[in-house]
Structure formats: structure tokens, C-alpha cells
Scaffold this motif. Structure first.
Motif, PDB file in Angstrom:
ATOM      1  N   ALA A 121       1.110  -1.239   0.253  1.00 54.72           N
ATOM      2  CA  ALA A 121      -0.190   0.000   0.149  1.00 54.72           C
ATOM      3  C   ALA A 121       0.703   1.130   0.018  1.00 54.72           C
ATOM      4  N   ILE A 122       0.447   2.400  -0.548  1.00 57.27           N
ATOM      5  CA  ILE A 122       1.400   3.792  -0.412  1.00 57.27           C
ATOM      6  C   ILE A 122       0.988   4.487   0.210  1.00 57.27           C
ATOM      7  N   ASP A 123       0.999   4.922   1.483  1.00 57.34           N
ATOM      8  CA  ASP A 123       1.280   6.602   2.036  1.00 57.34           C
ATOM      9  C   ASP A 123       2.127   7.514   1.513  1.00 57.34           C
ATOM     10  N   PRO A 124       0.772   8.190   1.321  1.00 60.40           N
ATOM     11  CA  PRO A 124       1.340   9.414   0.891  1.00 60.40           C
ATOM     12  C   PRO A 124       2.521  10.183   1.671  1.00 60.40           C
ATOM     13  N   GLY A 125       2.002   9.963   3.184  1.00 59.42           N
ATOM     14  CA  GLY A 125       2.569  10.580   4.104  1.00 59.42           C
ATOM     15  C   GLY A 125       3.546  11.470   3.929  1.00 59.42           C
ATOM     16  N   LYS A 126       4.147  10.757   3.573  1.00 60.95           N
ATOM     17  CA  LYS A 126       5.889  11.179   3.822  1.00 60.95           C
ATOM     18  C   LYS A 126       6.046  12.206   2.483  1.00 60.95           C
TER      19      LYS A 126
END
Length: 69
Positions: free
Chosen positions: A11-16
Motif C-alpha cells: 500500500a502507498i502512504d502519501p504521508g512522507k
């Protein structure tokens, strides 16, 4: 093992990206998904030859990984 690519670790976490470079999505998921589906419905001439050619809808990614030399 029966569902390659469906592991949560992919899954991709766009937080960074949001925190480090200020990137933010321009559309919410539901809107983007609707637009993507609409594009495929409106552009059958683009994908139909692919579907009728070499790729015939078989599940991909189930083969054995190539052996390292």
C-alpha cells in the motif's frame, strides 16, 4: 501466495511525500476511480486490441520467479 500484489505492505502512504515536499493529491480516491473507469469505457478502441491480442485476461504474477544465475 494466491493473490500476488494484494499484500498490505504494498500500500502507498502519501504521508512522507506530503510532509517532505508538500505534495497533495488533487482528487479524492472515489472521484479519481470514477474518472479512470469512465476513461476506459470511453476509450475501448485503445484497450480492446490489447485484450484481444497477446493478453487474454489470464491472471498474471502466478509463475515462478526466475532462478538466479
Amino acid at each position: 501466495t494466491d493473490r500476488p500484489g494484494h499484500d498490505r505492505r504494498y500500500a502507498i502512504d502519501p504521508g512522507k511525500a506530503e510532509a517532505e515536499v508538500g505534495w497533495h493529491p488533487t482528487k479524492d480516491f472515489e472521484r479519481a476511480l470514477e474518472e479512470t473507469v469512465r476513461w476506459y469505457l470511453d476509450n475501448e478502441a485503445w484497450w480492446r486490441p490489447i485484450r484481444e491480442g497477446r493478453y487474454t485476461g489470464e491472471r498474471l504474477g502466478l509463475g515462478l520467479a526466475p532462478k538466479e544465475a
